[in-house]
Design a protein around this motif. Structure first.
Motif, PDB file in Angstrom:
ATOM      1  N   LEU A 146     -32.599   9.571  25.141  1.00  0.00           N
ATOM      2  CA  LEU A 146     -32.796   9.260  23.729  1.00  0.00           C
ATOM      3  C   LEU A 146     -34.109   9.858  23.229  1.00  0.00           C
ATOM      4  O   LEU A 146     -34.182  10.397  22.122  1.00  0.00           O
ATOM      5  N   ARG A 147     -35.148   9.783  24.043  1.00  0.00           N
ATOM      6  CA  ARG A 147     -36.466  10.276  23.629  1.00  0.00           C
ATOM      7  C   ARG A 147     -36.505  11.797  23.592  1.00  0.00           C
ATOM      8  O   ARG A 147     -37.104  12.384  22.691  1.00  0.00           O
ATOM      9  N   ASP A 148     -35.860  12.466  24.542  1.00  0.00           N
ATOM     10  CA  ASP A 148     -36.084  13.907  24.696  1.00  0.00           C
ATOM     11  C   ASP A 148     -34.843  14.745  24.950  1.00  0.00           C
ATOM     12  O   ASP A 148     -34.713  15.837  24.409  1.00  0.00           O
ATOM     13  N   HIS A 149     -33.955  14.302  25.818  1.00  0.00           N
ATOM     14  CA  HIS A 149     -33.087  15.254  26.487  1.00  0.00           C
ATOM     15  C   HIS A 149     -31.776  15.561  25.795  1.00  0.00           C
ATOM     16  O   HIS A 149     -31.155  16.589  26.080  1.00  0.00           O
ATOM     17  N   VAL A 150     -31.295  14.704  24.916  1.00  0.00           N
ATOM     18  CA  VAL A 150     -30.029  14.984  24.232  1.00  0.00           C
ATOM     19  C   VAL A 150     -30.297  15.832  23.001  1.00  0.00           C
ATOM     20  O   VAL A 150     -31.150  15.498  22.176  1.00  0.00           O
ATOM     21  N   ALA A 156     -20.896  15.286  20.360  1.00  0.00           N
ATOM     22  CA  ALA A 156     -20.858  14.022  21.114  1.00  0.00           C
ATOM     23  C   ALA A 156     -22.215  13.632  21.688  1.00  0.00           C
ATOM     24  O   ALA A 156     -22.360  13.475  22.896  1.00  0.00           O
ATOM     25  N   PRO A 157     -23.247  13.450  20.857  1.00  0.00           N
ATOM     26  CA  PRO A 157     -24.549  13.060  21.395  1.00  0.00           C
ATOM     27  C   PRO A 157     -24.535  11.700  22.081  1.00  0.00           C
ATOM     28  O   PRO A 157     -25.265  11.491  23.056  1.00  0.00           O
ATOM     29  N   TYR A 158     -23.683  10.790  21.603  1.00  0.00           N
ATOM     30  CA  TYR A 158     -23.608   9.463  22.224  1.00  0.00           C
ATOM     31  C   TYR A 158     -23.122   9.564  23.666  1.00  0.00           C
ATOM     32  O   TYR A 158     -23.645   8.898  24.565  1.00  0.00           O
ATOM     33  N   ALA A 159     -22.129  10.423  23.899  1.00  0.00           N
ATOM     34  CA  ALA A 159     -21.632  10.609  25.264  1.00  0.00           C
ATOM     35  C   ALA A 159     -22.734  11.152  26.169  1.00  0.00           C
ATOM     36  O   ALA A 159     -22.858  10.757  27.333  1.00  0.00           O
ATOM     37  N   GLY A 160     -23.550  12.067  25.633  1.00  0.00           N
ATOM     38  CA  GLY A 160     -24.659  12.598  26.422  1.00  0.00           C
ATOM     39  C   GLY A 160     -25.664  11.525  26.792  1.00  0.00           C
ATOM     40  O   GLY A 160     -26.192  11.492  27.920  1.00  0.00           O
ATOM     41  N   GLY A 229     -39.750  21.602  29.517  1.00  0.00           N
ATOM     42  CA  GLY A 229     -40.002  20.169  29.605  1.00  0.00           C
ATOM     43  C   GLY A 229     -38.878  19.321  29.079  1.00  0.00           C
ATOM     44  O   GLY A 229     -38.887  18.102  29.240  1.00  0.00           O
ATOM     45  N   ARG A 230     -37.874  19.954  28.419  1.00  0.00           N
ATOM     46  CA  ARG A 230     -36.715  19.255  27.865  1.00  0.00           C
ATOM     47  C   ARG A 230     -37.144  18.140  26.929  1.00  0.00           C
ATOM     48  O   ARG A 230     -36.577  17.053  26.914  1.00  0.00           O
ATOM     49  N   ARG A 231     -38.162  18.406  26.119  1.00  0.00           N
ATOM     50  CA  ARG A 231     -38.583  17.445  25.120  1.00  0.00           C
ATOM     51  C   ARG A 231     -37.729  17.560  23.866  1.00  0.00           C
ATOM     52  O   ARG A 231     -37.138  18.601  23.603  1.00  0.00           O
ATOM     53  N   ALA A 232     -37.690  16.501  23.086  1.00  0.00           N
ATOM     54  CA  ALA A 232     -36.905  16.497  21.852  1.00  0.00           C
ATOM     55  C   ALA A 232     -37.483  17.503  20.860  1.00  0.00           C
ATOM     56  O   ALA A 232     -38.707  17.624  20.720  1.00  0.00           O
ATOM     57  N   ILE A 233     -36.603  18.174  20.149  1.00  0.00           N
ATOM     58  CA  ILE A 233     -37.052  19.232  19.242  1.00  0.00           C
ATOM     59  C   ILE A 233     -37.558  18.672  17.917  1.00  0.00           C
ATOM     60  O   ILE A 233     -38.437  19.258  17.286  1.00  0.00           O
ATOM     61  N   GLU A 234     -37.031  17.515  17.484  1.00  0.00           N
ATOM     62  CA  GLU A 234     -37.364  17.016  16.141  1.00  0.00           C
ATOM     63  C   GLU A 234     -38.852  16.733  15.950  1.00  0.00           C
ATOM     64  O   GLU A 234     -39.453  17.213  14.961  1.00  0.00           O
TER      65      GLU A 234
END
Length: 304
Positions: A146-150, A156-160, A229-234
């Protein structure tokens, strides 16, 4: 009320929210803690609300600002309305990343049914420890995603999110199965280890790409944070003052340049002077183009 199915306990009684508000009486199950926190966020006199009117009106989402508890009931009543659910989850993920802990609790609470099922399956599959440990690991994996990786740009972000929670719990269960007891740990002689070659590390390849002009220095840290680092882009896009879509396009262009450079051996071998000069000229043109877009104002930055 949603509780820990993994623990297999009967905890249908509502928690004492007054004691919880005073920092006492928190239940032992991590999932039940999330549900208690969500109940506190959604109760009168000032429940947390969400307005989804900016999303596609054809999705059939609830109109106006509604209590997030009502949103949870709506989502439970429409389990196969995939386009609407995807849009809601993209909104929830973005808010959890940008707007504070209340939205992290909300997103987690709305995912609890799936997380509880995953934890229950893992415990039933042969976990021999405290079921709350599996709950906690599944929750940790979900929160990391939720913080970074999806990536909210993917379907289907919820499935991820739920897959990330399940994988974290599965890793814990597998670790227990692979545990080997030894009589005397100190009697085991440690053998020599071959040092890892540092020059193949991805961070160093990115630094070399910057030095060769394949990657603008202003993009180096964001590229490392997001791609490696697979951090969230937003949050990174907000910090840079560009739109999320613009940053995605910028990173895709960098991906292409680095892929070609790796295929040509530019990043891993010796660069001949002629190639180095050509790369420098290309980097100068890119910097000039970006400077021109910046001078054009917000519209130009959005396209950068």
């Amino acid at each position: 009320m949603i509780v820990s199915a993994a623990a297999g306990r009967d905890t249908t009684a509502e928690p004492d929210t007054d004691r919880v508000a005073d920092g006492e009486g928190w239940p032992s199950s991590p999932f039940t803690c999330v549900d208690v926190a969500f109940a506190a966020l959604t109760c009168d006199p000032d429940p947390l609300r969400i307005d989804l009117s900016h999303l596609d009106p054809d999705l059939g989402l609830p109109a106006g600002a509604i209590n997030v508890a009502d949103l949870r009931r709506w989502m439970a009543a429409h389990p196969r309305h995939w386009p609407a659910l995807d849009a809601v989850w993209r909104e929830l993920i973005t808010r959890a990343r940008l707007d504070g802990p209340a939205w992290v609790v909300t997103a987690t609470a709305l995912a609890l049914p799936a997380l509880v099922r995953h934890a229950a399956a893992l415990v039933a599959g042969g976990w021999h420890g405290d079921p709350d440990d599996v709950d906690a690991e599944v929750l940790t994996g979900f929160l990391a995603a939720l913080r970074d990786h999806v990536d909210t740009a993917r379907p289907a972000p919820y499935a991820g999110l739920c897959r990330a929670g399940y994988r974290a719990g599965l890793a814990l269960v597998a670790q227990q199965r692979e545990l080997i007891l030894v009589e005397d740990l100190e009697a085991i002689v440690a053998g020599p280890r071959v040092p890892q070659r540092p020059w193949g590390h991805p961070d160093l390849l990115v630094r070399r790409a910057v030095e060769l002009g394949l990657l603008d220095q202003a993009d180096e840290q964001s590229y490392i944070d997001i791609r490696l680092g697979r951090r969230a882009i937003e949050p990174i896009a907000v910090r840079l003052g560009v739109t999320t879509d613009a940053l995605r396009m910028r990173l895709r262009r960098v991906d292409t340049r680095i892929a070609h450079a790796l295929a040509d051996g530019v990043l891993t071998g010796t660069v001949v002077p002629q190639a180095q000069r050509a790369l420098a000229r290309q980097a100068d043109r890119s910097r000039s183009a970006r400077a021109g877009r910046g001078a054009a104002g917000p519209a130009g930055l959005a396209a950068a």
